[in-house]
Design a protein around this motif. Structure first.
Motif, PDB file in Angstrom:
ATOM      1  N   SER A  16       5.140  17.044 -10.448  1.00 28.03           N
ATOM      2  CA  SER A  16       6.270  16.560 -10.185  1.00 28.03           C
ATOM      3  C   SER A  16       6.168  15.026  -9.772  1.00 28.03           C
ATOM      4  O   SER A  16       5.189  14.647  -9.099  1.00 28.03           O
ATOM      5  CB  SER A  16       7.071  17.250  -9.326  1.00 28.03           C
ATOM      6  N   ALA A  17       7.383  14.359 -10.070  1.00 31.02           N
ATOM      7  CA  ALA A  17       7.368  13.046  -9.585  1.00 31.02           C
ATOM      8  C   ALA A  17       7.722  12.947  -8.078  1.00 31.02           C
ATOM      9  O   ALA A  17       8.931  13.711  -7.556  1.00 31.02           O
ATOM     10  CB  ALA A  17       8.566  12.137 -10.190  1.00 31.02           C
ATOM     11  N   TYR A  18       7.337  12.141  -7.128  1.00 35.61           N
ATOM     12  CA  TYR A  18       7.601  12.021  -5.859  1.00 35.61           C
ATOM     13  C   TYR A  18       7.863  10.297  -5.745  1.00 35.61           C
ATOM     14  O   TYR A  18       7.006   9.441  -6.356  1.00 35.61           O
ATOM     15  CB  TYR A  18       6.706  12.573  -5.036  1.00 35.61           C
ATOM     16  N   SER A  67       0.886  -1.116  -0.129  1.00 30.86           N
ATOM     17  CA  SER A  67       0.106   0.070   0.064  1.00 30.86           C
ATOM     18  C   SER A  67       0.866   1.335   0.115  1.00 30.86           C
ATOM     19  O   SER A  67       2.086   1.321   0.486  1.00 30.86           O
ATOM     20  CB  SER A  67      -0.835   0.099   1.227  1.00 30.86           C
ATOM     21  N   CYS A  68       0.300   2.223  -0.495  1.00 26.79           N
ATOM     22  CA  CYS A  68       1.075   3.528  -0.685  1.00 26.79           C
ATOM     23  C   CYS A  68      -0.107   4.583  -0.521  1.00 26.79           C
ATOM     24  O   CYS A  68      -0.848   4.563  -0.812  1.00 26.79           O
ATOM     25  CB  CYS A  68       1.722   3.658  -1.994  1.00 26.79           C
ATOM     26  N   VAL A  69       0.420   5.624   0.645  1.00 22.57           N
ATOM     27  CA  VAL A  69      -0.449   6.934   0.862  1.00 22.57           C
ATOM     28  C   VAL A  69       0.436   8.104   0.632  1.00 22.57           C
ATOM     29  O   VAL A  69       1.349   8.229   1.249  1.00 22.57           O
ATOM     30  CB  VAL A  69      -1.072   6.668   2.182  1.00 22.57           C
ATOM     31  N   ALA A  70      -0.302   8.819  -0.110  1.00 15.27           N
ATOM     32  CA  ALA A  70       0.416  10.278  -0.236  1.00 15.27           C
ATOM     33  C   ALA A  70      -0.271  11.246   0.429  1.00 15.27           C
ATOM     34  O   ALA A  70      -1.569  11.204   0.772  1.00 15.27           O
ATOM     35  CB  ALA A  70       0.201  10.666  -1.830  1.00 15.27           C
ATOM     36  N   TYR A 130       5.329   5.355  -6.396  1.00 15.51           N
ATOM     37  CA  TYR A 130       5.575   6.614  -7.312  1.00 15.51           C
ATOM     38  C   TYR A 130       4.401   7.233  -7.416  1.00 15.51           C
ATOM     39  O   TYR A 130       3.602   6.615  -7.696  1.00 15.51           O
ATOM     40  CB  TYR A 130       6.650   6.273  -8.604  1.00 15.51           C
ATOM     41  N   ALA A 131       4.296   8.627  -7.494  1.00 17.47           N
ATOM     42  CA  ALA A 131       3.216   9.250  -7.813  1.00 17.47           C
ATOM     43  C   ALA A 131       3.584  10.588  -8.475  1.00 17.47           C
ATOM     44  O   ALA A 131       4.510  11.212  -8.091  1.00 17.47           O
ATOM     45  CB  ALA A 131       2.245   9.678  -6.599  1.00 17.47           C
ATOM     46  N   HIS A 132       2.854  10.907  -9.531  1.00 16.04           N
ATOM     47  CA  HIS A 132       3.211  12.191 -10.294  1.00 16.04           C
ATOM     48  C   HIS A 132       2.232  13.230  -9.733  1.00 16.04           C
ATOM     49  O   HIS A 132       1.046  13.026  -9.915  1.00 16.04           O
ATOM     50  CB  HIS A 132       2.744  11.921 -11.749  1.00 16.04           C
ATOM     51  N   VAL A 133       2.642  14.107  -8.813  1.00 14.80           N
ATOM     52  CA  VAL A 133       1.823  15.200  -7.959  1.00 14.80           C
ATOM     53  C   VAL A 133       1.867  16.597  -8.401  1.00 14.80           C
ATOM     54  O   VAL A 133       2.826  17.138  -8.502  1.00 14.80           O
ATOM     55  CB  VAL A 133       2.036  15.007  -6.693  1.00 14.80           C
ATOM     56  N   LYS A 134       0.699  17.084  -8.563  1.00 13.69           N
ATOM     57  CA  LYS A 134       0.666  18.508  -8.692  1.00 13.69           C
ATOM     58  C   LYS A 134       0.187  19.173  -7.368  1.00 13.69           C
ATOM     59  O   LYS A 134      -0.949  18.723  -6.532  1.00 13.69           O
ATOM     60  CB  LYS A 134      -0.600  19.000  -9.681  1.00 13.69           C
TER      61      LYS A 134
END
Length: 121
Positions: free
Chosen positions: A108-110, A21-24, A96-100
């Motif tokens: 940007s990539a995080y 799991s991944c949480v941003a 990985y997430a592409h976040v605005k």
């Protein structure tokens, strides 16, 4: 600014399953693509699965049919269900997430810090 936290790694026997799991969290306006990469010792980081904001998924042949990526956009979360695990799947897995983060700048990539997955008897 933006943090990605993975969970769910561990030790599993060949043929077993794990769910990552991944949480941003942080200053998030929107999230585009989310994905999972892995890196085994002495090898380059490789794509495992990716899902677009509209839910389109893509997998390399090495995991196709065994791994399933999903996301919950309302919770800024993603997951990776891994079945029929093999010793070759042993690696550190990174979210990985592409976040605005603002309306005025492009996304940007995080990356998360990684979670170890070990497949061994």
């Amino acid at each position: 600014q933006v943090q990605l936290v993975e969970s769910g790694g561990g030790l599993v026997q060949p043929g077993g399953s794990l769910r990552l799991s991944c949480v941003a969290s942080g200053s998030i306006v929107s999230i585009g693509a989310m994905g999972w990469y892995r890196q085994a010792p002495g090898k380059q980081r490789e794509l495992v699965a990716i899902i677009s904001s509209s839910g389109v998924t893509n997998y390399p042949d090495s995991v196709k049919g065994r791994f399933t990526i999903s996301r919950d956009s309302a919770k800024n979360a993603g997951s990776l269900q891994m079945n029929s695990l093999k010793p070759d799947d042993t690696a550190v897995y990174y979210c990985y997430a592409h976040v605005k983060t603002t309306d005025n700048l492009p996304a940007s990539a995080y990356w998360g810090q990684g979670t170890q997955v070990t497949v061994s008897s």
